[in-house]
Design a protein around this motif. Structure first.
Motif, mmCIF file in Angstrom:
data_model
loop_
_atom_site.group_PDB
_atom_site.id
_atom_site.type_symbol
_atom_site.label_atom_id
_atom_site.label_comp_id
_atom_site.label_asym_id
_atom_site.label_seq_id
_atom_site.Cartn_x
_atom_site.Cartn_y
_atom_site.Cartn_z
ATOM 1 N N LEU A 140 0.854 -1.176 0.000
ATOM 2 C CA LEU A 140 0.000 0.000 0.000
ATOM 3 C C LEU A 140 0.895 1.231 0.000
ATOM 4 N N HIS A 145 -1.781 6.797 -2.475
ATOM 5 C CA HIS A 145 -3.014 6.068 -2.163
ATOM 6 C C HIS A 145 -3.295 4.928 -3.147
ATOM 7 N N SER A 146 -2.263 4.165 -3.461
ATOM 8 C CA SER A 146 -2.488 3.068 -4.401
ATOM 9 C C SER A 146 -2.114 1.738 -3.761
ATOM 10 N N LEU A 147 -2.756 0.688 -4.267
ATOM 11 C CA LEU A 147 -2.510 -0.659 -3.757
ATOM 12 C C LEU A 147 -2.013 -1.536 -4.898
ATOM 13 N N LEU A 156 -8.816 1.085 -6.536
ATOM 14 C CA LEU A 156 -9.655 1.208 -5.341
ATOM 15 C C LEU A 156 -10.318 2.574 -5.292
ATOM 16 N N GLN A 158 -11.625 5.709 -2.836
ATOM 17 C CA GLN A 158 -10.988 6.292 -1.651
ATOM 18 C C GLN A 158 -11.456 5.583 -0.377
ATOM 19 N N GLU A 160 -12.471 2.411 -0.172
ATOM 20 C CA GLU A 160 -11.824 1.092 -0.147
ATOM 21 C C GLU A 160 -10.362 1.212 0.277
ATOM 22 N N TYR A 161 -9.715 2.259 -0.231
ATOM 23 C CA TYR A 161 -8.325 2.500 0.168
ATOM 24 C C TYR A 161 -8.243 2.704 1.687
ATOM 25 N N LYS A 165 -6.142 0.378 4.278
ATOM 26 C CA LYS A 165 -5.115 0.990 5.120
ATOM 27 C C LYS A 165 -5.371 0.661 6.595
#
Ligand code: CA
Length: 229
Positions: A140, A145-147, A156, A158, A160-161, A165
């Motif tokens: 992560l 803010h990326s997976l 994802l 925001q 879901e992010y 997290k």
């Protein structure tokens, strides 16, 4: 002021440490359980050194240390080992502790170790989080803010992010649906708890190999969810 966390379930030992650390000029945050300590560390990102007792009522100090390291927090860790046994020290250092102090200890000994660790960590206000959280096949990126799963980007929302997290910062910790709702949507959010389930279902489709038999987002029946087993 240099900030230190003391995790110790025995109140008399804890207050003894607190008094001496305050006298030595530290700002002190206290915790009585492992989960309490992890919460306090999250709430106080300027803590530079954590002193962790091993024997605790919930998760032990080694596990707390493991989670601190997994979270990427850049802080010094000193284990308080009750016994003089070598294997406690080895376990502590294996889980990522920087140093250990054996009980019973003198306040002077403890503050000397803390000072040394602050010097080694570099600054009083250590850099809090790294930019990456890694768990199993997942990385992560907290900056953009990326997976990624096995190096492949997962798209994802925001929300879901924010859920991922929260999970990755609390691996193996059961999180109630109320807790997830409060942490992700905010404490003022007035809405149905089902929104949590809906997002979890969607997340599972995105990140699980088999969404019907999840390996990562586990259901805790009658409570909520947890990341991993
Ligand atoms: Ca204890």
């Amino acid at each position: 002021m240099k900030k230190v966390l003391i995790l110790e379930d025995e109140a008399n030992i804890r207050s003894f440490v607190v008094i001496n650390l305050k006298r030595a000029g530290y700002e002190v945050v206290e915790a009585g359980t492992g989960y309490d300590a992890l919460d306090k560390l999250e709430q106080n990102p300027d803590i530079g050194v954590a002193i962790l007792d091993v024997m605790l009522p919930d998760i032990d100090g080694f596990e707390v240390c493991r989670r601190i390291r997994a979270s990427g927090m850049k802080i010094g860790v000193i284990m308080l080992t009750a016994r003089t046994q070598e294997d406690d020290k080895v376990t502590g250092l294996m889980t990522g502790a920087d140093d250990y102090v054996t009980k019973p200890f003198s306040p002077a000994e403890l503050t000397a170790r803390i000072d040394a660790l602050f010097r080694r960590v570099g600054t009083a206000t250590a850099k809090v989080t790294s930019d990456m959280l890694k768990e199993g096949p997942f990385t992560l990126n907290l900056r953009n803010h990326s997976l990624e799963k096995n190096g492949v980007k997962v798209r994802l929302t925001q929300v879901e992010y924010a859920i991922v997290k929260l999970f990755m910062q609390n691996p193996g910790k059961p999180l109630s649906r109320e807790n997830i709702l409060a942490m992700v949507w905010g404490r003022d959010y007035v809405g149905d708890l089902k929104i949590v389930d809906v997002n979890i279902r969607r997340l599972r489709i995105k990140i699980e190999d088999d969404p019907q038999n999840p390996d990562y987002i586990m259901t805790v029946w009658g409570h909520g969810y947890q990341w991993g087993r």
